[in-house]
Enzyme design. Sequence first.
Site, PDB file in Angstrom:
ATOM      1  CG  ASP A 290    -138.796 -46.189 -35.800  1.00  0.00           C
ATOM      2  OD1 ASP A 290    -139.471 -46.716 -36.640  1.00  0.00           O
ATOM      3  OD2 ASP A 290    -137.758 -46.670 -35.322  1.00  0.00           O
TER       4      ASP A 290
ATOM      5  CG  ASP B  58    -141.173 -48.760 -40.651  1.00  0.00           C
ATOM      6  OD1 ASP B  58    -141.285 -47.892 -39.519  1.00  0.00           O
ATOM      7  OD2 ASP B  58    -139.997 -49.223 -40.906  1.00  0.00           O
TER       8      ASP B  58
END
Length: 537
Positions: A187, A412
């Site tokens: 992440d 992201d």
Amino acid sequence: MPSKRSVRSTVIMKVYLILVLFSVFYVTFKTYTEVDSQNDHTNDPTLTNVESYTKATSSEPTRLNKEEDGVDDISDNAHRRSTILRLRRRPMNHGNEPKTLALNLATKDLVRIQTLHRKVTEKKESVSIQQQNNLSYAFIASLESTKDDFSGSIMATLKSGASVGTGEYFIDMFVGTPPKHVWLILDTGSDLSWIQCDPCYDCFEQNGPLYNPKNSSSYRNISCYDPLCQLVSSPDPLQPCKVENQTCPYFYEYADGSNTTGDFALEKFTVNFTWPNGKKKFKPAVDVMFGCGHWNKGFFHGAAGLLGLGRGPISFFSQLQSIYGHSFSYCLTDLFSNSSTSSKLVFGEDKELLNNQNMNFTSFLAGEETPDDTFYYLQIKSIMVGGERLDIPEQSWHWLSEGAANGGTIIDSGSTLTFFPDPAYGIIKEAFEKNIKLQQIAADDFIMAPCYNVSGALQVELPDFGIHFADGAVWNFPAENYFYQYELDEVICLAILETPHHSHFTIIGNLLQQNFQILYDMKKSRLGYSPRRCAEV
């Protein structure tokens, strides 16, 4: 009564028609069988049996050959008009149908946007960002003495989460001494790394046993009196320190109610990399700050926790910078790649990659240009669809400083789909609809839109899609990265959604990044990207 001559003419005409029909049947059958055979090989050229159809749907086509797990050729020519999407004809060897997975992806991403939105709008009450940076970087500087022991770089193995119903990627790691194997969600949109720990009083189901800190000789709790304890959010209500050796508690909550609570601690993390020949290589990083979670709720799809690679001072990447340098990179294979195919993540400065002539760069925003120090912000200037620069209001690409800080563009790895705020999304969607001549399906039937009926086709021609950045960089994408096969052999949908109205984020998700070498070069504060067959890295 007809003459013999007319009868003879009629017979000749019938024979002629039969021969024509037979020839058409033979050519069609031969083309179909050849194409069907070609579909079982990944190195064959682009299929051409629907070429006449695709030429009719778009002018000035530029053909881009694509393999299942890689890219033959992706041009950065900003004047492209169209690209070819090769449709999969074989069932995907995963436990979730694309239609079900699409719903899971969109739902998860929408919830994630709520979390990202809240993160930049809530004020941190415990300590300012600058204070956090000073505390953390002072600690990280103490790792310099171990640099000689861990010189070079770390390469890690990543796996697609499609088989467990998620669009995230998992990193293969070992934690503690002796090392215990874990899979962690990768992440770039968060900083804190955490894993589920035993005893676990309220935990989600994961693959493999829980990590028990009592069985690790390298585990050390951070005291609640330690200045490092100020780097994490505390449970509410905050419990004051009563004794000197009291552990540092942390609490993190996601927008869907998922959360993790436990002890902020130090531990040895060992990255596991498997070479194509099956040989394994291990590289450790000692005294990594992480969360040892004893109360964890949420849909984390079998993972043992999460590895934070954000820009903030406590992210796993930030903690490794003094040892391995100020960059990391990854190359994500197709989400639906064969289960034996892995993606790669590299921590460290790869000089060959930094000097790659095919690598394009665009600058990260920083400081006053961004509302949060965790995310990797980029500055978009315009969007191209079908060779046309779209007329999108400039304010769509900026974060709003009035009131609650909001908006901007981030890249992201934890989001799968790509999101644009209104009105940018509406203009982009309309441009695709204008340029695609396929039969459109009612939007009510699908979570994505627009969707098109491609039943019977082997490949379709679609308008190109590219992002132009404010510093002049251009990022063009293959159709496989922005169209999703919602139903195999039947329906394709645009894998771009509208950001929920409460947020103005633009999010470049991991689907759009697939089969590109992505480089985070923090020494020069820039993002690098270059087309690559990630399955072969």
